[in-house]
Design a protein around this motif. Structure first.
Motif, PDB file in Angstrom:
ATOM      1  N   ASP A  32      13.904   3.512  30.906  1.00 26.23           N
ATOM      2  CA  ASP A  32      13.309   2.473  30.953  1.00 26.23           C
ATOM      3  C   ASP A  32      12.661   1.922  29.420  1.00 26.23           C
ATOM      4  O   ASP A  32      12.994   2.639  28.533  1.00 26.23           O
ATOM      5  N   GLY A  34      10.872  -0.745  26.332  1.00 25.61           N
ATOM      6  CA  GLY A  34       9.319  -1.048  26.679  1.00 25.61           C
ATOM      7  C   GLY A  34       9.180  -1.633  25.474  1.00 25.61           C
ATOM      8  O   GLY A  34       9.790  -1.556  24.278  1.00 25.61           O
ATOM      9  N   PHE A  46       0.842  -1.879  23.913  1.00 23.78           N
ATOM     10  CA  PHE A  46       1.470  -1.675  25.326  1.00 23.78           C
ATOM     11  C   PHE A  46       2.141  -3.683  25.464  1.00 23.78           C
ATOM     12  O   PHE A  46       0.948  -4.097  25.164  1.00 23.78           O
ATOM     13  N   ALA A  49       7.707  -4.462  29.758  1.00 22.37           N
ATOM     14  CA  ALA A  49       8.183  -3.030  29.527  1.00 22.37           C
ATOM     15  C   ALA A  49       9.519  -3.415  31.313  1.00 22.37           C
ATOM     16  O   ALA A  49       9.094  -4.623  31.913  1.00 22.37           O
ATOM     17  N   THR A  51      11.452  -1.669  33.609  1.00 23.63           N
ATOM     18  CA  THR A  51      12.726  -0.561  33.831  1.00 23.63           C
ATOM     19  C   THR A  51      14.402   0.011  33.823  1.00 23.63           C
ATOM     20  O   THR A  51      14.767  -1.316  33.466  1.00 23.63           O
ATOM     21  N   THR A  56      10.041  -5.221  35.806  1.00 24.49           N
ATOM     22  CA  THR A  56       9.429  -5.535  34.507  1.00 24.49           C
ATOM     23  C   THR A  56       7.737  -5.568  34.741  1.00 24.49           C
ATOM     24  O   THR A  56       6.943  -5.464  36.112  1.00 24.49           O
ATOM     25  N   CYS A  94      10.182  -1.248  19.643  1.00 22.80           N
ATOM     26  CA  CYS A  94      11.117  -1.271  20.688  1.00 22.80           C
ATOM     27  C   CYS A  94      10.787   0.354  21.300  1.00 22.80           C
ATOM     28  O   CYS A  94      10.978   0.869  20.240  1.00 22.80           O
ATOM     29  N   TYR A 104       4.007   3.231  32.319  1.00 20.66           N
ATOM     30  CA  TYR A 104       4.269   1.931  31.245  1.00 20.66           C
ATOM     31  C   TYR A 104       3.734   1.803  30.220  1.00 20.66           C
ATOM     32  O   TYR A 104       4.482   1.379  29.617  1.00 20.66           O
ATOM     33  N   TYR A 105       2.369   1.355  30.218  1.00 19.02           N
ATOM     34  CA  TYR A 105       1.572   1.069  29.634  1.00 19.02           C
ATOM     35  C   TYR A 105       1.453   1.776  28.085  1.00 19.02           C
ATOM     36  O   TYR A 105       0.753   1.795  27.703  1.00 19.02           O
ATOM     37  N   TYR A 110       6.809   7.472  26.185  1.00 13.57           N
ATOM     38  CA  TYR A 110       7.686   6.743  25.477  1.00 13.57           C
ATOM     39  C   TYR A 110       8.305   8.571  24.671  1.00 13.57           C
ATOM     40  O   TYR A 110       7.755   8.294  23.404  1.00 13.57           O
TER      41      TYR A 110
END
Length: 123
Positions: A32, A34, A46, A49, A51, A56, A94, A104-105, A110
């Protein structure tokens, strides 16, 4: 693992920019990806993102103005930003994550980060 962002710069309000992130050192298609940003004196936040499967996610602040995309053949992820505003001014980073679990946020989810690229939007 290395991530390199390009495409930042100075743009007038209402303009557009396309940020690119080139990845190397791992199986890009399995990760993934982001985009985050950090303005002076503010926390990293954020932006968008995508995946490994192409789904998205966007922050509300950019949702209608931005598109994230990836090209696995080129080991790259892109962020197209339109109708830019002065409040979009920030360093854009990135990021890649090895696990698809978790939010994801959150930047804590990450694993790898680029060095960032400056985006400045003048009014």
């Amino acid at each position: 693992v290395q991530l390199i962002e390009t495409g930042g710069g100075l743009v007038q309000a209402g303009g557009s920019l396309r940020l690119s992130c080139s990845a190397s050192g791992y199986l890009f298609s399995s990760y993934d990806m982001g985009w985050f940003r950090q303005a002076p004196g503010k926390d990293r936040e954020f932006v968008a993102a995508i995946t490994w499967s192409g789904n998205t996610h966007y922050a509300l602040s950019v949702k209608d103005r931005s598109t994230i995309a990836r090209d696995n053949a080129k080991n790259s992820v892109y962020l197209q930003m339109n109708s830019l505003k002065p409040e979009d001014t920030a360093v854009y980073y990135c990021a890649a994550r090895t696990s698809s679990s978790g939010s994801y946020y959150s930047s804590y989810e990450y694993d790898d980060w680029g060095q960032g690229t400056q985006v400045t939007v003048s009014s």
